[in-house]
Design a protein around this motif. Structure first.
Motif, mmCIF file in Angstrom:
data_model
loop_
_atom_site.group_PDB
_atom_site.id
_atom_site.type_symbol
_atom_site.label_atom_id
_atom_site.label_comp_id
_atom_site.label_asym_id
_atom_site.label_seq_id
_atom_site.Cartn_x
_atom_site.Cartn_y
_atom_site.Cartn_z
ATOM 1 N N ASP A 16 -64.716 -48.236 -40.639
ATOM 2 C CA ASP A 16 -63.452 -48.820 -41.120
ATOM 3 C C ASP A 16 -62.283 -47.873 -40.939
ATOM 4 O O ASP A 16 -61.165 -48.209 -41.289
ATOM 5 C CB ASP A 16 -63.554 -49.098 -42.633
ATOM 6 C CG ASP A 16 -64.571 -50.175 -42.909
ATOM 7 O OD1 ASP A 16 -64.918 -50.893 -41.953
ATOM 8 O OD2 ASP A 16 -65.018 -50.276 -44.066
ATOM 9 N N SER A 17 -62.561 -46.679 -40.477
ATOM 10 C CA SER A 17 -61.512 -45.664 -40.493
ATOM 11 C C SER A 17 -61.453 -44.944 -39.133
ATOM 12 O O SER A 17 -61.829 -45.505 -38.112
ATOM 13 C CB SER A 17 -61.828 -44.709 -41.654
ATOM 14 O OG SER A 17 -60.991 -43.607 -41.628
ATOM 15 N N HIS A 18 -60.969 -43.739 -39.128
ATOM 16 C CA HIS A 18 -60.901 -42.939 -37.904
ATOM 17 C C HIS A 18 -61.391 -41.529 -38.203
ATOM 18 O O HIS A 18 -61.294 -41.062 -39.333
ATOM 19 C CB HIS A 18 -59.461 -42.814 -37.397
ATOM 20 C CG HIS A 18 -58.889 -44.052 -36.796
ATOM 21 N ND1 HIS A 18 -58.452 -45.111 -37.559
ATOM 22 C CD2 HIS A 18 -58.647 -44.400 -35.505
ATOM 23 C CE1 HIS A 18 -57.973 -46.057 -36.760
ATOM 24 N NE2 HIS A 18 -58.074 -45.646 -35.510
ATOM 25 N N SER A 77 -54.304 -44.515 -39.825
ATOM 26 C CA SER A 77 -55.614 -45.095 -39.532
ATOM 27 C C SER A 77 -55.689 -46.530 -40.058
ATOM 28 O O SER A 77 -56.167 -47.439 -39.367
ATOM 29 C CB SER A 77 -56.693 -44.216 -40.176
ATOM 30 O OG SER A 77 -57.920 -44.890 -40.224
ATOM 31 N N ALA A 78 -55.195 -46.729 -41.274
ATOM 32 C CA ALA A 78 -55.265 -48.062 -41.885
ATOM 33 C C ALA A 78 -54.397 -49.073 -41.126
ATOM 34 O O ALA A 78 -54.718 -50.262 -41.083
ATOM 35 C CB ALA A 78 -54.816 -47.985 -43.343
ATOM 36 N N ARG A 79 -53.340 -48.595 -40.504
ATOM 37 C CA ARG A 79 -52.422 -49.498 -39.800
ATOM 38 C C ARG A 79 -52.991 -49.937 -38.444
ATOM 39 O O ARG A 79 -52.675 -51.020 -37.949
ATOM 40 C CB ARG A 79 -51.062 -48.809 -39.623
ATOM 41 C CG ARG A 79 -50.088 -49.438 -38.659
ATOM 42 C CD ARG A 79 -49.611 -50.822 -39.114
ATOM 43 N NE ARG A 79 -48.697 -51.398 -38.120
ATOM 44 C CZ ARG A 79 -49.072 -51.985 -37.002
ATOM 45 N NH1 ARG A 79 -50.360 -52.098 -36.703
ATOM 46 N NH2 ARG A 79 -48.175 -52.466 -36.164
ATOM 47 N N PRO A 106 -56.559 -50.196 -37.247
ATOM 48 C CA PRO A 106 -58.024 -50.102 -37.308
ATOM 49 C C PRO A 106 -58.658 -50.368 -35.942
ATOM 50 O O PRO A 106 -58.178 -51.217 -35.184
ATOM 51 C CB PRO A 106 -58.410 -51.188 -38.323
ATOM 52 C CG PRO A 106 -57.236 -52.111 -38.386
ATOM 53 C CD PRO A 106 -56.022 -51.290 -38.062
ATOM 54 N N TYR A 128 -44.094 -47.285 -35.892
ATOM 55 C CA TYR A 128 -44.785 -47.032 -37.158
ATOM 56 C C TYR A 128 -44.525 -45.596 -37.625
ATOM 57 O O TYR A 128 -44.210 -45.351 -38.795
ATOM 58 C CB TYR A 128 -46.305 -47.277 -37.019
ATOM 59 C CG TYR A 128 -47.026 -46.742 -38.227
ATOM 60 C CD1 TYR A 128 -47.107 -47.491 -39.397
ATOM 61 C CD2 TYR A 128 -47.534 -45.440 -38.230
ATOM 62 C CE1 TYR A 128 -47.693 -46.968 -40.538
ATOM 63 C CE2 TYR A 128 -48.114 -44.903 -39.374
ATOM 64 C CZ TYR A 128 -48.189 -45.664 -40.521
ATOM 65 O OH TYR A 128 -48.748 -45.127 -41.649
ATOM 66 N N ARG A 148 -53.079 -37.239 -45.612
ATOM 67 C CA ARG A 148 -52.654 -38.528 -46.190
ATOM 68 C C ARG A 148 -51.934 -39.378 -45.143
ATOM 69 O O ARG A 148 -52.136 -40.589 -45.061
ATOM 70 C CB ARG A 148 -51.702 -38.284 -47.364
ATOM 71 C CG ARG A 148 -52.363 -38.325 -48.729
ATOM 72 C CD ARG A 148 -51.357 -38.527 -49.852
ATOM 73 N NE ARG A 148 -50.241 -37.607 -49.806
ATOM 74 C CZ ARG A 148 -50.290 -36.353 -50.265
ATOM 75 N NH1 ARG A 148 -51.404 -35.882 -50.801
ATOM 76 N NH2 ARG A 148 -49.234 -35.570 -50.190
ATOM 77 N N ARG A 205 -52.321 -39.242 -41.893
ATOM 78 C CA ARG A 205 -53.294 -39.732 -40.899
ATOM 79 C C ARG A 205 -54.083 -40.902 -41.467
ATOM 80 O O ARG A 205 -54.397 -41.852 -40.749
ATOM 81 C CB ARG A 205 -54.248 -38.599 -40.482
ATOM 82 C CG ARG A 205 -53.597 -37.508 -39.652
ATOM 83 C CD ARG A 205 -54.632 -36.586 -39.014
ATOM 84 N NE ARG A 205 -55.468 -35.906 -39.985
ATOM 85 C CZ ARG A 205 -55.188 -34.726 -40.552
ATOM 86 N NH1 ARG A 205 -54.078 -34.080 -40.220
ATOM 87 N NH2 ARG A 205 -56.012 -34.181 -41.425
ATOM 88 N N ALA A 206 -54.390 -40.850 -42.782
ATOM 89 C CA ALA A 206 -55.141 -41.954 -43.393
ATOM 90 C C ALA A 206 -54.311 -43.241 -43.354
ATOM 91 O O ALA A 206 -54.830 -44.336 -43.067
ATOM 92 C CB ALA A 206 -55.518 -41.599 -44.829
ATOM 93 N N ALA A 207 -53.009 -43.123 -43.617
ATOM 94 C CA ALA A 207 -52.142 -44.311 -43.577
ATOM 95 C C ALA A 207 -52.040 -44.847 -42.149
ATOM 96 O O ALA A 207 -52.079 -46.069 -41.924
ATOM 97 C CB ALA A 207 -50.748 -43.955 -44.112
#
Ligand code: GLY
Ligand code: MN
Ligand code: MN
Length: 486
Positions: A117-119, A65-67, A69, A209, A59, A61-63
């Motif tokens: 859109d992601s990583h 990734s979104a920060r 792009p 971040y 979770r 890493r997903a956040a």
């Protein structure tokens, strides 16, 4: 040049053996070298389950990734640091890497590679030692010397992230194109590979971040912090039981006693234990711990166990070494207690971070005026900060993987921020009268008192994670008497 990160699969025989230690290996005959290649069982671990925090790390890493792009993100665990010759300091993985992987392995690097859109995440790490070329026993970082490592496939199963050989990463990063950021300060080789591609400002944004992301703790983290505090409570009890041995030796006996608890139940202490007897209590970070422990003096013990997952407690109690406060010690102790009570009461969702500091400082300023050490009115004292001659430090800080957690967060996200459920912070007011402070009557000199607890902000207020230790002076005395069988 490529914008894809495509490390070659290393040819095991051509891999330079990365020297961590200056080996003192005697000559090896061809016969012995041949002999050492074989006769070893397959010890690959199969059916491994992911570590408990794997979903939390995913979770996070997903956040991340979104920060950021479209950017390659490089988060090293760090390397061993030499203590002398072939001896290293204990390794402690970087907080950023631990937060994003749950792993703690030296020389590892998490890379988030932009994909659509992601990583895609990959962890680069050392594989099992090669037995064919003798690395496992002839090299100082071979597994025969330092212990078995997880294979890449075992690590994948445990961490839920694809794993590759780290020895090719620096070259691949050097070749790759496209925007990239790295968390600095942990791995000089990786930073050197990126030196032409990164800027300090952009890397700092990544660090900031990752600091701010940690301000609100998830349920796993809160559970770990409670474990850290519970072990710390037991460590404080251990110390009380051996105060007579400390009197016969030094503050080191206290340090060693607490450390035993930290190593048996956790990973380590989260910071150097402050075992400050008598006037040493007025030195804020007294970690030399080589002083005498005397009946009649106070002991300021500021110590925290770090769990095996690397979350740390940070707790202080100021104890009468012989089990009873003198009237004068109690007067100062009770003032700090009152200040801490006011501070803890100000910790709640929606409150400003600064509120608990202001509430605690106000009580201390009132006491200093009441005792005649400062001229009132209290408002003037607070406005000019005159109480700070004796209160010295801020009243608390975020707590988590780092004892001073989230330290890179921007002022607006931390010091000028607002508390929300899931924040964990310390409330730790103190009064310190230096032994050479001629502005106070002699009886004050050499007395230092701090009380520090670890407080979780809840939906409707707060929970004191460290309330397993008494805080009020009479409760401290009763607790000590119980532990000492008096
Ligand atoms: N143990 C250091 C601090 O209380 O912040
Ligand atoms: Mn502390
Ligand atoms: Mn603290």
């Amino acid at each position: 040049m490529t914008d894809e990160l495509t490390p070659e699969t290393p040819d095991e025989d051509e891999q330079p053996i990365k020297q961590r230690k200056n080996g003192l290996y005697p000559g090896v005959s061809d016969e012995l070298a041949e002999n050492m290649k074989s006769g070893w069982a397959d010890t690959e671990l199969r059916d491994l389950q992911p570590i408990e925090q794997a979903p939390n790390a995913a979770r996070r890493r997903a956040a991340l990734s979104a920060r950021f792009p479209g950017e390659r993100l490089v988060i090293p665990a760090g390397n061993l640091k030499t203590r002398s010759n072939d001896t290293e300091y204990d390794f402690r993985a970087s907080t950023e890497y631990v937060y994003l992987t749950g792993d703690q392995t030296d020389d590892s690097v998490l890379v988030l590679e932009p994909k659509g859109d992601s990583h895609e995440a990959t962890i680069y790490r050392l594989p099992r030692s090669n037995r064919e070329n003798g690395e496992f026993w002839l090299n100082g970082m071979g597994e025969l010397w330092v212990g078995r490592r997880h294979s890449l496939s075992e690590s994948e199963a445990l961490l839920g992230v694809p794993c590759k050989d780290v020895r090719e990463l620096a070259a691949a990063l050097k070749e790759a194109t496209g925007p990239v950021r790295v968390v600095r300060g942990h791995d000089a080789d990786i930073e050197a590979a990126l030196t032409d591609k990164v800027t300090a400002e952009r890397d700092e944004e990544l660090r900031v971040y990752l600091s701010e992301a940690r301000v609100v703790k998830d349920a796993f983290e809160i559970g770990e912090l409670q474990k850290a505090v519970d072990s710390t409570v037991r460590g404080f009890e251990d110390v009380v039981k051996v105060l007579d041995k400390a009197e016969a030796t030094s503050e080191r006996y206290i340090e060693g006693t607490f450390f035993l608890r930290a190593r048996v139940e956790g990973n380590d202490v989260g910071y150097g234990s402050i075992c400050a007897a008598g006037p040493h209590a007025t030195t804020l970070h007294w970690v030399r711990n080589n002083g005498e422990v005397r009946s009649g003096d106070l002991l300021l013990l500021d110590a925290g166990v770090e769990t095996t997952t690397l979350y740390t407690a940070d707790v202080t109690r100021t104890l009468p070494i012989n089990g009873r406060y003198t009237d004068f010690q109690r007067k100062i102790y009770d003032a700090v207690y009152e200040s801490q009570e006011a501070g803890i009461a100000a910790v709640k969702p929606g409150a400003a971070f600064r509120d608990f500091h202001d509430a605690s400082q106000r009580v201390l300023a009132e006491k200093l005026v009441e005792w005649g050490l400062l001229d009132g009115p209290v408002e003037r004292v607070l406005e000019l900060g005159l109480q700070r001659r004796w209160t010295l430090h801020g009243t608390g800080h975020m707590l988590g993987l780092d004892v001073h957690d989230c330290a890179a967060a921007r002022t607006e996200a931390y010091v000028n921020g607002t508390l929300e459920p899931g924040v964990v912070l310390t409330v730790e007011p103190g009064l310190y009268f230096q032994a050479d402070d001629l502005t106070v009557p002699e009886e004050y000199r050499g007395i230092g008192v701090r009380i520090e607890d670890d407080i979780l902000v809840t939906e409707d207020g707060n929970r004191n994670l460290s309330d397993g230790l008494p805080r009020r002076s009479d409760e401290i005395e009763a607790w000590m008497a119980g532990l000492l069988g008096k």
